[in-house]
Design an enzyme around this catalytic site. Structure first.
Site, PDB file in Angstrom:
ATOM      1  N   ASN A 200       0.839  -1.204   0.000  1.00  0.00           N
ATOM      2  CA  ASN A 200       0.000   0.000   0.000  1.00  0.00           C
ATOM      3  C   ASN A 200       0.874   1.253   0.000  1.00  0.00           C
ATOM      4  O   ASN A 200       2.093   1.193  -0.157  1.00  0.00           O
ATOM      5  CB  ASN A 200      -0.953  -0.027   1.186  1.00  0.00           C
ATOM      6  CG  ASN A 200      -0.214  -0.053   2.526  1.00  0.00           C
ATOM      7  OD1 ASN A 200       0.980   0.261   2.616  1.00  0.00           O
ATOM      8  ND2 ASN A 200      -0.914  -0.439   3.576  1.00  0.00           N
ATOM      9  N   GLN A 245      -9.684  -6.454 -12.377  1.00  0.00           N
ATOM     10  CA  GLN A 245      -8.770  -5.373 -12.013  1.00  0.00           C
ATOM     11  C   GLN A 245      -9.408  -4.455 -10.982  1.00  0.00           C
ATOM     12  O   GLN A 245      -8.756  -4.023 -10.024  1.00  0.00           O
ATOM     13  CB  GLN A 245      -8.394  -4.571 -13.262  1.00  0.00           C
ATOM     14  CG  GLN A 245      -7.087  -3.840 -13.150  1.00  0.00           C
ATOM     15  CD  GLN A 245      -5.912  -4.798 -13.051  1.00  0.00           C
ATOM     16  OE1 GLN A 245      -5.950  -5.899 -13.576  1.00  0.00           O
ATOM     17  NE2 GLN A 245      -4.864  -4.400 -12.369  1.00  0.00           N
ATOM     18  N   HIS A 248      -9.257  -5.175  -7.092  1.00  0.00           N
ATOM     19  CA  HIS A 248      -8.018  -5.017  -6.337  1.00  0.00           C
ATOM     20  C   HIS A 248      -8.143  -3.920  -5.288  1.00  0.00           C
ATOM     21  O   HIS A 248      -7.687  -4.060  -4.152  1.00  0.00           O
ATOM     22  CB  HIS A 248      -6.860  -4.657  -7.274  1.00  0.00           C
ATOM     23  CG  HIS A 248      -6.169  -5.839  -7.863  1.00  0.00           C
ATOM     24  ND1 HIS A 248      -5.399  -6.697  -7.133  1.00  0.00           N
ATOM     25  CD2 HIS A 248      -6.136  -6.305  -9.135  1.00  0.00           C
ATOM     26  CE1 HIS A 248      -4.915  -7.639  -7.909  1.00  0.00           C
ATOM     27  NE2 HIS A 248      -5.346  -7.427  -9.141  1.00  0.00           N
ATOM     28  N   GLU A 313      -0.032  -0.581 -16.501  1.00  0.00           N
ATOM     29  CA  GLU A 313       0.619  -1.745 -15.917  1.00  0.00           C
ATOM     30  C   GLU A 313       0.345  -2.988 -16.771  1.00  0.00           C
ATOM     31  O   GLU A 313       1.253  -3.745 -17.104  1.00  0.00           O
ATOM     32  CB  GLU A 313       0.092  -1.940 -14.499  1.00  0.00           C
ATOM     33  CG  GLU A 313       0.612  -3.158 -13.776  1.00  0.00           C
ATOM     34  CD  GLU A 313      -0.058  -3.346 -12.428  1.00  0.00           C
ATOM     35  OE1 GLU A 313       0.472  -4.132 -11.630  1.00  0.00           O
ATOM     36  OE2 GLU A 313      -1.120  -2.735 -12.180  1.00  0.00           O
ATOM     37  N   HIS A 314      -0.930  -3.198 -17.098  1.00  0.00           N
ATOM     38  CA  HIS A 314      -1.335  -4.323 -17.932  1.00  0.00           C
ATOM     39  C   HIS A 314      -2.040  -3.799 -19.177  1.00  0.00           C
ATOM     40  O   HIS A 314      -2.889  -2.913 -19.080  1.00  0.00           O
ATOM     41  CB  HIS A 314      -2.313  -5.242 -17.190  1.00  0.00           C
ATOM     42  CG  HIS A 314      -1.867  -5.652 -15.833  1.00  0.00           C
ATOM     43  ND1 HIS A 314      -2.372  -5.073 -14.674  1.00  0.00           N
ATOM     44  CD2 HIS A 314      -0.960  -6.567 -15.432  1.00  0.00           C
ATOM     45  CE1 HIS A 314      -1.803  -5.634 -13.620  1.00  0.00           C
ATOM     46  NE2 HIS A 314      -0.933  -6.548 -14.045  1.00  0.00           N
ATOM     47  N   ASP A 347      -1.168 -12.942 -13.586  1.00  0.00           N
ATOM     48  CA  ASP A 347      -1.074 -12.744 -12.142  1.00  0.00           C
ATOM     49  C   ASP A 347      -0.565 -13.983 -11.422  1.00  0.00           C
ATOM     50  O   ASP A 347       0.033 -13.881 -10.352  1.00  0.00           O
ATOM     51  CB  ASP A 347      -2.449 -12.385 -11.570  1.00  0.00           C
ATOM     52  CG  ASP A 347      -2.768 -10.909 -11.711  1.00  0.00           C
ATOM     53  OD1 ASP A 347      -1.846 -10.121 -11.980  1.00  0.00           O
ATOM     54  OD2 ASP A 347      -3.955 -10.546 -11.560  1.00  0.00           O
ATOM     55  N   HIS A 406      45.832  12.915 -14.715  1.00  0.00           N
ATOM     56  CA  HIS A 406      45.213  11.937 -15.616  1.00  0.00           C
ATOM     57  C   HIS A 406      46.070  11.818 -16.889  1.00  0.00           C
ATOM     58  O   HIS A 406      46.360  10.712 -17.361  1.00  0.00           O
ATOM     59  CB  HIS A 406      43.802  12.384 -16.017  1.00  0.00           C
ATOM     60  CG  HIS A 406      42.744  12.123 -14.985  1.00  0.00           C
ATOM     61  ND1 HIS A 406      42.751  12.717 -13.752  1.00  0.00           N
ATOM     62  CD2 HIS A 406      41.643  11.321 -15.021  1.00  0.00           C
ATOM     63  CE1 HIS A 406      41.687  12.315 -13.068  1.00  0.00           C
ATOM     64  NE2 HIS A 406      41.001  11.455 -13.817  1.00  0.00           N
TER      65      HIS A 406
END
Length: 420
Positions: A200, A245, A248, A313-314, A347, A406
């Site tokens: 969360n 979805q 969720h 996301e998907h 999933d 250098h």
């Protein structure tokens, strides 16, 4: 309401990734754990989860017992999921390739990884499989799971999944306090090198707070899916993809895109009817009310433009020829093609991890894989011939930058040579 492409783009805004009002509270929790260790963890377990535990760690014997006594069908399902994830991740694991003898990369597994497995509203053995399995395939030596304490103990399915993967330690502590424990270490929980897994806003903010002390996978926001459909799709199946979805979280976002207005209307009517009988009705209804979008796109290119703008996301393409979209869709966490690749299969059992970028971060970030548990470094061993061909250019750049030592470091190796 059904939007056209421009109407949607004009009003579209992503969800605020984190509630900044939580910053002070999360900082206090993390610093308290850093200073007080186990004592703070026990106190936060009682304060936030209303659970008193005798010990923070779940004994390995309980993991074995959970596996042995688990329902046969569930145990076999978890085993199959583990096998598919393990085999897929092994197939994509980076390997050392010394194709160039003078310069090449070598890979090493991270030593110690912490996995956050959510609890509370539900138990998530799938998260164990989709994270810890990747670390195991990478060769991580010490895999630690933290998960919120429960009044009746950590879910047996979660413990069984930990046993299947071979998790080394499971601790009954959740929230921001568990992330702090993994980052800083306590008397019981050793400090890890990287923390992964969804959670969360408290978990997400804590991961952001401790980043730099440890590595993290991502700052996760609410889950989301965007679908492109045409008249060949199974409307009932698409409706359940949306509901899957939405259940969720009240802030889960769902988008359905089509060039067929009547198809969108049909789907919206079906969603309304199904929501009234959904087992998670309050969550689903809130998500669909506030964060669901049906979008009528004018053509193929508009569909692709919308998908890339949302960068979900998907992404699910359920059309007559879904593979046509692949070259045109660039910014998604995971792309599901056709009616037999619903997001829900990803999933649980497909193989790629379900830990994916949210909130448009797919524009610059990918989903979790075995390779996120590897570090790499380059090896440089130039031959004398290559050095002779390149050192002058390097010395010239060093001189321009006024880094004269250098320059000297480069030229001194050629003393005795003609290097005027």
């Amino acid at each position: 309401m059904i939007y056209n492409t421009q109407q949607f783009l004009d009003q579209y805004q992503t969800t605020a990734q984190l509630d900044t009002r939580l910053h002070e509270q999360i900082a206090t929790i993390c610093e308290t754990v850093k200073q007080q260790g186990d004592r703070a963890l026990y106190q936060y377990n009682e304060q936030f989860d209303r659970v008193t535990v005798e010990t923070l760690e779940v004994p390995q014997a309980q993991l074995q017992q959970a596996y042995d006594t688990l329902d046969d069908d569930l145990r076999q399902a978890l085993e199959l999921s583990y096998t598919r994830i393990r085999d897929y991740q092994a197939s994509i694991r980076y390997q050392n390739q010394q194709s160039n003898k003078e310069m090449y990369e070598v890979y090493h597994p991270i030593e110690r990884v912490g996995v956050y497995v959510p609890g509370g509203k539900a138990s998530y053995p799938s998260t164990v499989l989709m994270t810890a399995t990747l670390a195991k395939v990478a060769g991580v030596k010490d895999i630690v799971v933290v998960t919120p304490p429960q009044k009746n103990g950590v879910a047996q399915s979660v413990l069984a999944a930990c046993h299947i993967v071979g998790v080394d330690h499971v601790y009954q502590v959740g929230g921001a306090q568990s992330i702090a424990a993994l980052a800083y270490g306590t008397e019981t929980i050793s400090k890890v090198d990287k923390i992964v897994g969804p959670g969360n806003q408290y978990v997400a903010y804590a991961k952001k707070y401790v980043y730099g002390e440890v590595g993290i996978d991502q700052i996760a926001g609410p889950s989301e899916i965007a679908l492109i459909i045409d008249k060949t799709c199974d409307v009932e199946a698409v409706a359940y993809d949306v509901l899957a979805q939405a259940e969720h979280d009240e802030m889960a976002r769902t988008y359905v895109i089509s060039t067929d207005q009547s198809l969108l209307e049909q789907l919206e009517n079906r969603l309304e009817a199904l929501t009234t009988t959904s087992e998670r009705q309050e969550i689903v209804a809130a998500s669909l009310r506030d964060y669901h979008y049906a979008i009528h796109a004018e053509d193929f290119h508009a569909c692709c433009r919308l998908m890339n703008e949302i960068a979900p996301e998907h992404a699910s393409i359920q059309t007559a020829q879904p593979e046509k979209f692949v070259p045109h869709i660039h910014y998604v966490g995971s792309l599901f093609l056709g009616g037999y690749a619903p997001e829900a299969i990803g999933d649980y059992i497909a193989g790629p991890s379900h830990v994916l970028p949210t909130n448009r971060t797919a524009r610059f970030q990918h989903g979790l894989s075995v390779n996120d548990f590897l570090t790499k470094h380059t090896v440089i061993q130039l031959s004398q011939e290559t050095y002779q061909q390149t050192y002058r250019a390097a010395a010239t750049i060093a001189q321009d930058e006024q880094l004269y030592n250098h320059q000297q470091s480069l030229t001194v190796r050629m003393r005795g040579e003609q290097n005027d």
